[in-house]
Design a protein around this motif. Structure first.
Motif, PDB file in Angstrom:
ATOM      1  N   ALA A 198     -15.136  -2.800  -0.551  1.00 35.91           N
ATOM      2  CA  ALA A 198     -15.945  -3.262   0.584  1.00 35.91           C
ATOM      3  C   ALA A 198     -15.085  -3.995   1.608  1.00 35.91           C
ATOM      4  CB  ALA A 198     -17.064  -4.175   0.087  1.00 35.91           C
ATOM      5  N   VAL A 199     -14.170  -4.832   1.150  1.00 29.46           N
ATOM      6  CA  VAL A 199     -13.260  -5.552   2.058  1.00 29.46           C
ATOM      7  C   VAL A 199     -12.374  -4.560   2.802  1.00 29.46           C
ATOM      8  CG1 VAL A 199     -11.297  -7.143   2.170  1.00 29.46           C
ATOM      9  CG2 VAL A 199     -13.251  -7.668   0.694  1.00 29.46           C
ATOM     10  N   PHE A 200     -11.829  -3.587   2.069  1.00 30.58           N
ATOM     11  CA  PHE A 200     -10.929  -2.617   2.684  1.00 30.58           C
ATOM     12  C   PHE A 200     -11.641  -1.755   3.724  1.00 30.58           C
ATOM     13  CE2 PHE A 200      -8.448  -2.587  -1.577  1.00 30.58           C
ATOM     14  CZ  PHE A 200      -7.789  -3.754  -1.203  1.00 30.58           C
ATOM     15  N   VAL A 201     -12.871  -1.327   3.427  1.00 28.27           N
ATOM     16  CA  VAL A 201     -13.569  -0.440   4.357  1.00 28.27           C
ATOM     17  C   VAL A 201     -13.971  -1.188   5.630  1.00 28.27           C
ATOM     18  CG1 VAL A 201     -15.968  -0.741   3.533  1.00 28.27           C
ATOM     19  CG2 VAL A 201     -15.257   1.436   4.495  1.00 28.27           C
ATOM     20  N   VAL A 202     -14.277  -2.475   5.532  1.00 27.67           N
ATOM     21  CA  VAL A 202     -14.570  -3.267   6.732  1.00 27.67           C
ATOM     22  C   VAL A 202     -13.312  -3.394   7.590  1.00 27.67           C
ATOM     23  CG1 VAL A 202     -15.178  -5.558   7.600  1.00 27.67           C
ATOM     24  CG2 VAL A 202     -16.500  -4.552   5.734  1.00 27.67           C
ATOM     25  N   GLY A 203     -12.191  -3.729   6.949  1.00 23.69           N
ATOM     26  CA  GLY A 203     -10.934  -3.843   7.690  1.00 23.69           C
ATOM     27  C   GLY A 203     -10.531  -2.527   8.320  1.00 23.69           C
TER      28      GLY A 203
ATOM     29  N   ALA B  42      -3.355   0.561   6.837  1.00 20.67           N
ATOM     30  CA  ALA B  42      -3.025   0.245   5.444  1.00 20.67           C
ATOM     31  C   ALA B  42      -4.292  -0.088   4.664  1.00 20.67           C
ATOM     32  CB  ALA B  42      -2.036  -0.923   5.384  1.00 20.67           C
ATOM     33  N   MET B  43      -5.256  -0.739   5.322  1.00 19.87           N
ATOM     34  CA  MET B  43      -6.527  -1.056   4.676  1.00 19.87           C
ATOM     35  C   MET B  43      -7.274   0.224   4.287  1.00 19.87           C
ATOM     36  SD  MET B  43      -7.021  -4.420   4.576  1.00 19.87           S
ATOM     37  CE  MET B  43      -8.672  -5.045   4.886  1.00 19.87           C
ATOM     38  N   ILE B  44      -7.216   1.246   5.165  1.00 19.18           N
ATOM     39  CA  ILE B  44      -7.878   2.508   4.862  1.00 19.18           C
ATOM     40  C   ILE B  44      -7.257   3.144   3.626  1.00 19.18           C
ATOM     41  CG2 ILE B  44      -8.242   4.881   5.666  1.00 19.18           C
ATOM     42  CD1 ILE B  44      -8.623   3.779   8.473  1.00 19.18           C
ATOM     43  N   PHE B  45      -5.927   3.148   3.563  1.00 18.44           N
ATOM     44  CA  PHE B  45      -5.265   3.735   2.409  1.00 18.44           C
ATOM     45  C   PHE B  45      -5.433   2.886   1.166  1.00 18.44           C
ATOM     46  CE2 PHE B  45      -3.015   6.028   5.762  1.00 18.44           C
ATOM     47  CZ  PHE B  45      -3.146   7.318   5.268  1.00 18.44           C
TER      48      PHE B  45
ATOM     49  N   VAL C  39       0.825  -1.213   0.000  1.00 14.49           N
ATOM     50  CA  VAL C  39       0.000   0.000   0.000  1.00 14.49           C
ATOM     51  C   VAL C  39       0.860   1.264   0.000  1.00 14.49           C
ATOM     52  CG1 VAL C  39      -1.718   1.328   1.291  1.00 14.49           C
ATOM     53  CG2 VAL C  39      -1.923  -1.154   1.135  1.00 14.49           C
ATOM     54  N   PHE C  40       1.930   1.244   0.790  1.00 20.14           N
ATOM     55  CA  PHE C  40       2.788   2.422   0.908  1.00 20.14           C
ATOM     56  C   PHE C  40       4.069   2.278   0.081  1.00 20.14           C
ATOM     57  CE2 PHE C  40       0.494   2.277   5.066  1.00 20.14           C
ATOM     58  CZ  PHE C  40      -0.298   3.392   4.838  1.00 20.14           C
ATOM     59  N   TYR C  41       3.959   1.579  -1.049  1.00 19.32           N
ATOM     60  CA  TYR C  41       5.117   1.381  -1.918  1.00 19.32           C
ATOM     61  C   TYR C  41       5.687   2.747  -2.321  1.00 19.32           C
ATOM     62  CZ  TYR C  41       8.037  -0.197  -5.775  1.00 19.32           C
ATOM     63  OH  TYR C  41       9.105  -0.435  -6.603  1.00 19.32           O
ATOM     64  N   PRO C  42       6.989   2.977  -2.080  1.00 17.00           N
ATOM     65  CA  PRO C  42       7.555   4.308  -2.315  1.00 17.00           C
ATOM     66  C   PRO C  42       8.038   4.534  -3.746  1.00 17.00           C
ATOM     67  CG  PRO C  42       9.189   2.911  -1.274  1.00 17.00           C
ATOM     68  CD  PRO C  42       7.948   2.073  -1.422  1.00 17.00           C
TER      69      PRO C  42
ATOM     70  N   ASN D  96      -8.334  14.901   6.021  1.00 12.49           N
ATOM     71  CA  ASN D  96      -9.713  15.007   5.535  1.00 12.49           C
ATOM     72  C   ASN D  96     -10.235  13.792   4.771  1.00 12.49           C
ATOM     73  OD1 ASN D  96      -8.711  15.347   2.766  1.00 12.49           O
ATOM     74  ND2 ASN D  96      -8.097  17.388   3.456  1.00 12.49           N
ATOM     75  N   GLU D  97      -9.428  12.778   4.530  1.00 13.82           N
ATOM     76  CA  GLU D  97      -9.854  11.544   3.852  1.00 13.82           C
ATOM     77  C   GLU D  97     -10.338  11.763   2.422  1.00 13.82           C
ATOM     78  OE1 GLU D  97     -12.643   9.354   6.212  1.00 13.82           O
ATOM     79  OE2 GLU D  97     -11.346   9.314   7.965  1.00 13.82           O
ATOM     80  N   ALA D  98     -10.040  12.917   1.833  1.00 19.86           N
ATOM     81  CA  ALA D  98     -10.453  13.159   0.456  1.00 19.86           C
ATOM     82  C   ALA D  98      -9.715  12.205  -0.465  1.00 19.86           C
ATOM     83  CB  ALA D  98     -10.157  14.602   0.064  1.00 19.86           C
ATOM     84  N   GLY D  99     -10.450  11.386  -1.200  1.00 16.48           N
ATOM     85  CA  GLY D  99      -9.855  10.379  -2.068  1.00 16.48           C
ATOM     86  C   GLY D  99      -9.995   8.982  -1.519  1.00 16.48           C
ATOM     87  N   VAL D 100     -10.219   8.883  -0.218  1.00  9.56           N
ATOM     88  CA  VAL D 100     -10.432   7.569   0.407  1.00  9.56           C
ATOM     89  C   VAL D 100     -11.837   7.061   0.103  1.00  9.56           C
ATOM     90  CG1 VAL D 100     -10.530   6.334   2.619  1.00  9.56           C
ATOM     91  CG2 VAL D 100      -8.740   8.028   2.222  1.00  9.56           C
TER      92      VAL D 100
END
Length: 536
Positions: A221-226, A499-502, A43-46, A341-345
């Motif tokens: 849906a999986v990510f938002v539950v996690g 990481a699930m949120i991102f 998720v946070f691959y640089p 602000n979670e804009a884009g999430v």
């Protein structure tokens, strides 16, 4: 046979002793850490930019926000007045009583279930309630802890880039919330189901991308539950319990977790209507309390403000400060579940989808206020207080990190976290402010859990179906995680959940880019309705 059994017991004995020496927290941490590290690495691959490693998810968020700002001709500025008036209910007659009828598609169940054919306006909450429900998930520890860390690492100039990120995020929120309302569904009981899961599936199907839409919706849906169990629950409960334990000098957070779980349970059982009624009272109170304290400190140090503003402005345009600001606000803030602000999430579109309106763009415009309040006002206020108090009391040195652990250090080179830094800054001006800060942290955590419980259950019902059993199962699990989060130190579990949120960003941004033309049509339709009403 007996010899083999004895040999196996002798071999297992050291392992049993080792297991007994580890607490439950430590055992879970030990087993879960490799998995959490692997997910975070993806998720946070640089990506290296000017010699600085920037997570690709941050680049996606900023690039998307910049594109939407240009595509909608700086609607984050030009439509701010409309947004404020719509939030105050000035255009309710347009939203509710327009001659435009809701199409049957707007109330069609995804599985062909029988649905309520609603004549007139659809929705469960007002514009203001939907906005506060979404804000309750973002106005919180990010404003208290994340901003402090960002400024301490990136320097005063980080404030300018944080404000810019807030303005850009307004455009992204406009797109998310508009789509959330446009593709929402209404169940037989009148409950609203909306968010990225639905606009990814239904919206992309309209563009002959049904297969892609189903895959992206399922992943989201999986990510938002996690994310709801971790960053939206355990992290919040953990930080609130930590402040409570520190204030009252107690060791266990279990009882605190139980009480918090009961309070959360009382609210979330009532669904989005009750969540909206609670958040419309808590969020303004939280904002007034925190901003009020900030204004008091700034008034007490009025003579220092010009110098502080000079540091902020000068620091923003020095090369090191520019990089430091971007890293402080975007990397440190976002990666530590403290994004402003979670804009884009896409999560906020779930709350906004429940609004009472016939015009999807009406809520998109209202939603754009979120990043303005959260980042442009509250976060920048926190930053200014920290810069001013640091000028006066020399609390820390900007960019002072431990070379080995990369942990922030204070003026005496002792480790300090974001909440403590904000507490020290406020305490230096207002004696015993740490007590008020503890109340603020608990309220912020409580309100965040309310909204994230709603986000999570929307993902849960999308995956497992709409019904009482599904609803009760999720809420029981959510409340159990409140207690676990308050009484544990499961660092890797929380890291994985963040990481699930991102991870939600990846499917969501794809959908937003593909469906942006739909939003432009809805925006023109709503503005035309307002203009028509004005001429009557």
């Amino acid at each position: 046979m007996y010899k083999k059994l004895i040999s196996m017991l002798l071999l297992a004995f050291p392992m049993l002793i080792s297991a007994q020496e580890l607490t439950i927290d430590e055992q879970i941490e030990e087993k879960f850490k490799p998995f959490a590290d692997a997910v975070s690495a993806v998720v946070f691959y640089p990506i290296s930019i000017a010699g600085i490693d920037v997570p690709i998810v941050v680049i996606l968020l900023l690039s998307g926000a910049f594109f939407f700002t240009l595509y909608f001709k700086f609607s984050n500025i030009t439509l701010l007045g409309v947004a404020i008036r719509a939030t105050n209910g000035k255009y309710d007659e347009v939203d509710h009583n327009s001659q435009d009828d809701i199409s049957e598609e707007d109330v069609a169940g995804s599985d062909g279930d029988e649905v309520v054919k609603i004549k007139g306006v659809v929705g469960e909450v007002t514009h203001f309630q939907a906005l506060t429900a979404a804000l309750s998930a973002t106005v919180g520890l990010g404003n208290i802890a994340g901003v402090a860390v960002a400024i301490a690492i990136g320097g005063p100039g980080a404030t300018v880039w944080m404000i810019l990120a807030g303005f850009l995020g307004m455009s992204t929120k406009l797109v998310e919330a508009t789509l959330g309302v446009k593709y929402r569904e209404v169940g037989p009981d009148g409950k609203i189901y909306g968010g990225p899961m639905y606009y990814l599936k239904k919206g992309l199907k309209e563009k002959n991308l049904a297969g892609l839409g189903k895959v992206l919706a399922g992943l989201y849906a999986v990510f938002v539950v996690g994310g709801s169990f971790g960053g939206g629950n355990m992290f919040q409960a953990n930080q609130a319990a930590a402040q409570f334990k520190q204030l009252f000098d107690i060791q266990s957070g279990f009882i605190f977790g139980l009480v918090l779980a009961v309070l959360v349970g009382v609210v979330i059982i009532g669904g989005i209507k009750r969540i909206g009624r609670v958040t419309e009272k808590i969020v303004p109170f939280m904002a007034i309390m925190f901003v009020g304290a900030s204004l008091i400190i700034l008034a007490m140090n009025f003579s220092i403000i010009p110098e502080a503003m000079g540091q902020i402005w000068d620091g923003a345009f020095k090369q090191t400060s520019v990089v430091g600001g971007l890293i402080g606000v975007m990397i440190v803030g976002f990666q530590r579940a403290a994004f402003s602000n979670e804009a884009g999430v896409g999560s906020a579109s779930i709350a906004h989808a429940a609004v009472k309106t016939k015009f999807p763009a009406s809520e998109g415009i209202v939603a754009s206020i979120g990043p303005f309040v959260d980042t442009v006002i509250i976060c920048s206020m926190t930053a200014l207080v920290i810069v001013v108090t640091n000028l006066k009391s020399n609390l820390f040195t900007y960019g002072n990190l431990d070379s080995k652990s990369n942990v922030l250090l204070n003026a005496t080179n002792e480790p300090i976290n974001g909440v403590d830094l904000t507490s020290v800054a406020f305490d230096s001006a207002i004696p015993n402010f740490s007590i008020l800060l503890t109340v603020a942290v608990i309220l912020f955590a409580f309100s965040s859990m309310l909204s994230w419980s709603y986000y999570g259950i929307q993902g849960w019902t999308y995956l497992f179906g709409k019904g009482k059993i599904s609803d009760i199962t999720y809420k029981a699990l959510f409340l159990a995680f409140v207690v676990i989060g308050a009484s544990s130190t499961l660092g890797s579990v929380i890291e994985f959940s963040d990481a699930m949120i991102f991870a939600m960003v990846f499917p969501n941004i794809i959908g937003l880019l593909l469906l942006a033309p739909k939003v432009k049509v809805e925006l023109a339709r709503y503005l035309k309705a307002i203009d028509h009403k004005r001429k009557e």
